[in-house]
Motif scaffolding. Structure first.
Motif, mmCIF file in Angstrom:
data_model
loop_
_atom_site.group_PDB
_atom_site.id
_atom_site.type_symbol
_atom_site.label_atom_id
_atom_site.label_comp_id
_atom_site.label_asym_id
_atom_site.label_seq_id
_atom_site.Cartn_x
_atom_site.Cartn_y
_atom_site.Cartn_z
ATOM 1 N N PRO A 108 25.130 -1.002 -17.612
ATOM 2 C CA PRO A 108 24.846 -1.625 -16.317
ATOM 3 C C PRO A 108 26.053 -2.359 -15.739
ATOM 4 C CG PRO A 108 23.568 -2.688 -18.067
ATOM 5 C CD PRO A 108 24.275 -1.513 -18.673
ATOM 6 N N TYR A 109 26.853 -2.968 -16.609
ATOM 7 C CA TYR A 109 28.033 -3.667 -16.114
ATOM 8 C C TYR A 109 29.042 -2.687 -15.517
ATOM 9 C CZ TYR A 109 26.956 -8.221 -18.218
ATOM 10 O OH TYR A 109 26.400 -9.420 -18.529
ATOM 11 N N PHE A 110 29.483 -1.741 -16.325
ATOM 12 C CA PHE A 110 30.598 -0.891 -15.921
ATOM 13 C C PHE A 110 30.199 0.185 -14.917
ATOM 14 C CE2 PHE A 110 33.624 -1.558 -19.761
ATOM 15 C CZ PHE A 110 33.540 -2.917 -19.586
ATOM 16 N N PRO A 131 34.051 1.858 -8.915
ATOM 17 C CA PRO A 131 33.913 3.241 -9.406
ATOM 18 C C PRO A 131 34.855 3.513 -10.577
ATOM 19 C CG PRO A 131 34.075 3.202 -7.024
ATOM 20 C CD PRO A 131 34.336 1.803 -7.492
ATOM 21 N N ILE A 132 34.330 4.233 -11.570
ATOM 22 C CA ILE A 132 35.078 4.459 -12.809
ATOM 23 C C ILE A 132 34.827 5.878 -13.302
ATOM 24 C CG2 ILE A 132 33.204 3.573 -14.235
ATOM 25 C CD1 ILE A 132 35.254 2.346 -16.103
ATOM 26 N N SER A 147 40.238 -7.106 -12.956
ATOM 27 C CA SER A 147 39.585 -8.403 -12.769
ATOM 28 C C SER A 147 38.122 -8.341 -13.200
ATOM 29 C CB SER A 147 39.693 -8.809 -11.297
ATOM 30 O OG SER A 147 38.982 -9.991 -11.072
ATOM 31 N N PHE A 148 37.437 -7.274 -12.824
ATOM 32 C CA PHE A 148 36.031 -7.107 -13.189
ATOM 33 C C PHE A 148 35.868 -7.048 -14.714
ATOM 34 C CE2 PHE A 148 32.356 -4.494 -14.196
ATOM 35 C CZ PHE A 148 31.361 -5.182 -13.522
ATOM 36 N N ASN A 160 36.466 -10.483 -16.406
ATOM 37 C CA ASN A 160 35.316 -11.371 -16.207
ATOM 38 C C ASN A 160 34.120 -10.936 -17.051
ATOM 39 O OD1 ASN A 160 36.729 -12.972 -14.402
ATOM 40 N ND2 ASN A 160 36.025 -11.819 -12.628
ATOM 41 N N THR A 161 33.883 -9.644 -17.142
ATOM 42 C CA THR A 161 32.762 -9.133 -17.927
ATOM 43 C C THR A 161 32.939 -9.441 -19.408
ATOM 44 O OG1 THR A 161 32.360 -7.364 -16.329
ATOM 45 C CG2 THR A 161 31.471 -7.048 -18.544
ATOM 46 N N ILE A 162 34.122 -9.187 -19.942
ATOM 47 C CA ILE A 162 34.375 -9.457 -21.362
ATOM 48 C C ILE A 162 34.274 -10.951 -21.631
ATOM 49 C CG2 ILE A 162 36.127 -9.366 -23.191
ATOM 50 C CD1 ILE A 162 34.660 -6.660 -22.537
#
Length: 179
Positions: free
Chosen positions: A100-102, A108-109, A138-139, A142-144
């Motif tokens: 859900p995070y990534f 987009p990844i 940056s995302f 912050n997530t880690i």
């Protein structure tokens, strides 16, 4: 399954899957016993999986959690621990946490892989298509930080491809931390 804030086990996503725990003779195990996990996918109509053996072992624990979600629990993952990442405080981050995070919340990844090579270090591999930029970095930082805390160091590596395992499965998380 997903672990909630009560940390009593993993919630079974009962709306999407029927989960069984069986012994090596394919017989259901009793409450508190480890077993091979079988999944019947309830939403994939294109390629249904019925009693699919995912090569994970877990502890059967058919209870409801105090969190009030109403989803059954299972006690833990025993096999394929190499996909469950570890927090410094002893908590665990299951692989499905990153989806859900990534995928849903992040920029987009293409393919990604989260590798924990030390208890205080995470490496994220990201494929170069689409080309990651500062929004991605940056995302992920912050997530880690949110998942693992301030003390965990993060490195990001851009790669052309992330190959599947010998089994043919694509692992989006790997834990190389022993114990």
């Amino acid at each position: 399954g997903q672990e909630c804030e009560r940390h009593r086990g993993y919630h079974v996503n009962m709306e999407c899957a029927f989960v069984e725990f069986v012994n090596d003779e394919d017989i259901n195990v009793s409450n508190g016993e480890p077993g091979n996990i079988l999944i019947t996918d309830l939403v994939n109509r294109g390629m249904p999986f019925i009693r699919y053996k995912i090569n994970d072992k877990g502890i059967f624990k058919p209870e409801n959690c105090e969190c009030g979600r109403g989803l059954e629990l299972f006690g833990g993952i025993l096999g394929r621990d190499g996909d469950v990442l570890k927090r410094l405080d002893g908590g665990m981050i299951p692989p499905a946490t990153f989806l859900p995070y990534f995928i849903a919340e992040g920029p987009p990844i293409g393919k990604f892989q989260v590798i924990q090579d030390r208890i205080d270090h995470i490496l994220i591999k990201i494929t170069d298509n689409p080309c990651p930029d500062e929004r991605h970095f940056s995302f992920y930082r912050n997530t880690i930080r949110e998942l693992f805390g301030e003390q965990v160091r993060l490195d990001i590596q851009i790669v052309h491809d992330i190959p599947n395992e010998k089994s043919g499965k694509y692992r989006f998380s790997k834990c190389e931390v022993k114990g």
